[in-house]
Motif scaffolding. Structure first.
Motif, PDB file in Angstrom:
ATOM      1  N   SER A  87      -9.649  -0.259  -0.869  1.00 32.95           N
ATOM      2  CA  SER A  87      -8.209  -0.128  -1.061  1.00 32.95           C
ATOM      3  C   SER A  87      -7.742  -1.323  -1.884  1.00 32.95           C
ATOM      4  N   TYR A  95      -3.985  -2.038   6.367  1.00 39.01           N
ATOM      5  CA  TYR A  95      -2.926  -1.035   6.236  1.00 39.01           C
ATOM      6  C   TYR A  95      -2.951  -0.005   7.359  1.00 39.01           C
ATOM      7  N   ASN A  96      -4.029   0.048   8.132  1.00 39.06           N
ATOM      8  CA  ASN A  96      -4.129   1.055   9.184  1.00 39.06           C
ATOM      9  C   ASN A  96      -3.196   0.747  10.342  1.00 39.06           C
ATOM     10  N   ASN A 111     -11.844   3.393   4.929  1.00 36.80           N
ATOM     11  CA  ASN A 111     -11.819   2.359   3.899  1.00 36.80           C
ATOM     12  C   ASN A 111     -13.220   2.046   3.371  1.00 36.80           C
ATOM     13  N   HIS A 167       1.412   3.160  -2.349  1.00 37.96           N
ATOM     14  CA  HIS A 167       0.809   4.213  -3.174  1.00 37.96           C
ATOM     15  C   HIS A 167      -0.153   5.087  -2.380  1.00 37.96           C
ATOM     16  N   HIS A 168      -0.510   4.698  -1.159  1.00 35.06           N
ATOM     17  CA  HIS A 168      -1.344   5.562  -0.324  1.00 35.06           C
ATOM     18  C   HIS A 168      -0.562   6.810   0.083  1.00 35.06           C
ATOM     19  N   ASN A 169      -1.274   7.908   0.237  1.00 38.19           N
ATOM     20  CA  ASN A 169      -0.646   9.147   0.706  1.00 38.19           C
ATOM     21  C   ASN A 169      -0.212   8.967   2.159  1.00 38.19           C
ATOM     22  N   PHE A 194       0.829  -1.213   0.000  1.00 38.37           N
ATOM     23  CA  PHE A 194       0.000   0.000   0.000  1.00 38.37           C
ATOM     24  C   PHE A 194       0.861   1.260   0.000  1.00 38.37           C
ATOM     25  N   ARG A 204      -5.932   7.648   6.951  1.00 35.50           N
ATOM     26  CA  ARG A 204      -7.007   7.176   6.063  1.00 35.50           C
ATOM     27  C   ARG A 204      -7.825   6.128   6.820  1.00 35.50           C
TER      28      ARG A 204
END
Length: 458
Positions: free
Chosen positions: A67, A430-431, A62, A52-54, A50, A59
């Motif tokens: 995602s 991803y969190n 979801n 490519h996440h900012n 992940f 975030r």
């Protein structure tokens, strides 16, 4: 309201005061070995999948758009390139077998009887349109009578409500919305309210022709006792039972045979790591349903699954990567079951942390949360309208780099300092805990500064 109130046995923060950075490590003492393996993967593998996440944004939403990991994005790109390299061969030789491969994977995932029951569509809104168009024609062909009833939850998704209006109300149907209490305290509240609506729908010799049931409502987010409501509808003789489960697959267990609805639709790009947009529509009796895709093309009349597999020249790549998404899922301990359990446990843990610090309450019991939870915001923020929630959400995004949707709950007459704003937090693999600490601290900052939503009206 202080971060000193925080009690968290799973995480410890280490702060580098010189650089102003915070790192998080996890205490594994209370976890079994299999979970340790999973956490290992989270730290080593998820960051790259992940990337490519900012990285500057917390975030925790979801639920809205999902995602997609890098490995699945790369698989999608390979399908796109195959089309660009030789579109004729791709469409004529590869597209239908590849869509069938995805349909077969979905069939197994949701415990359907046969692959013919599975259609792949763009999203749950398209699935709803297919079913509601079918209901419309039942009115037009006098199978249903003008004034017959459709029952749906008051908290049904806005686009589905509009589809009911467009297809059912305009065809002569009468729509009853089930008023649900909020906050919700039990499944029985929902079941009672739904039963009352079904009884109301049968007054004056009308028949209840359609029930639209959410599996997980969007805003506010509540896991609905869908199996019990389907059973109730069967007992009451409802002709068509449609479950809108946009948030379900990948977030909670889905067994369509056990649920027993006539139609069931869910997005795969929200919680199953597929790229947007892809959903499935399950039809319990496809040979009897006479469903048609709203976009009519060359496959019209060959059954909804085949009609949906060709709606003209377009990018079908998102519909082809279901097997690759499941390969990604199965890299984790216990696969999808393990991910669902992890996300539920973590969103509950973070939700309880937030309400403890803010002195508020959750919107539902913990067993009515999925991978999302509704967290009450401090009453002193002065949330007084839907407009306030949208502006506060933008304020959190622009000033604190926190992405989270907010629900406005209208207060009852006579309530003193009620909680009128609930944030819908999501948890996906991803969190990290820092995402939720940033949200916690942003709200604490607003409260300590005396901020209220009145500033949006100035």
């Amino acid at each position: 309201m202080s971060s000193d109130d925080l009690s968290d046995n799973h995480y410890h923060h280490n702060t580098d005061e010189e650089n102003g950075t915070i790192t998080t490590t996890e205490t594994l003492n209370n976890h079994n070995s299999s979970l340790c393996k999973k956490i290992n993967l989270f730290h080593i593998d998820i960051r790259s999948e992940f990337s490519h996440h900012n990285p500057t944004v917390a975030r925790i939403n979801n639920g809205s758009f999902g995602s997609c990991p890098t490995s699945v994005i790369e698989a999608q790109q390979r399908y796109r390139l195959r089309f660009f390299q030789q579109p004729d061969a791709f469409y004529l030789n590869h597209l239908k077998p590849s869509i069938l491969r995805s349909r077969e994977a979905i069939k197994t995932l949701i415990n359907a009887n046969h692959v013919d029951e599975i259609s792949i569509v763009d999203n749950a809104t398209t699935g709803a349109a297919i079913v509601l168009q079918h209901v419309k024609w039942s009115f037009f062909e006098s199978k249903f009578n003008a004034g017959d009833t459709a029952v749906m939850l008051h908290y049904a998704y806005g686009a589905v409500k509009r589809s009911v209006e467009a297809y059912v109300t305009r065809a002569g149907g009468h729509v009853i919305e089930v008023k649900m209490p909020y906050p919700v305290t039990s499944n029985n509240e929902i079941i009672r309210s739904f039963k009352n609506a079904l009884e109301l729908g049968k007054l004056n010799n009308r028949k209840v022709r359609l029930a639209v049931i959410d599996h997980i409502t969007s805003m506010p987010s509540v896991v609905i006792p869908v199996k019990e409501l389907v059973k109730l509808c069967r007992e009451e003789g409802v002709d068509c039972i449609f479950v809108d489960a946009a948030h379900a697959i990948g977030s909670i267990e889905v067994d369509v045979q056990d649920i027993g609805a006539d139609f069931y639709t869910s997005n795969l790009h929200k919680w199953l790591f597929c790229p947007p947009s892809i959903a499935f529509l399950h039809c319990r009796n496809p040979e009897l349903s006479n469903l048609h895709h709203p976009v009519v093309s060359h496959e019209y009349g060959n059954g909804i699954a085949i009609e949906s597999s060709w709606v003209g020249t377009r990018d079908y790549s998102a519909q082809l990567v279901v097997p690759e998404a499941l390969e990604f899922v199965n890299r984790f301990e216990d696969g999808l079951d393990g991910i669902r359990k992890w996300n539920h446990e973590k969103v509950v843990e973070m939700a309880e942390m937030l309400v403890k610090v803010w002195g508020t309450n959750l919107g539902t019991p913990l067993d009515m949360c999925s991978s999302m939870a509704m967290v009450g915001l401090p009453a002193c923020l002065g949330i007084r309208s839907d407009s306030d929630t949208l502006k506060l959400r933008s304020h959190l995004r622009d000033c604190f780099k926190v992405e989270v949707p907010i629900y406005y709950k209208q207060p009852k007459d006579g309530e003193v300092d009620p909680v009128t704003g609930y944030a819908r937090i999501s948890h996906q693999i991803y969190n990290t805990v820092d995402d939720y600490y940033r949200f916690r601290d942003a709200i604490c900052n607003l409260v300590s500064s005396g901020f209220t939503c009145k500033v949006f009206q100035d």
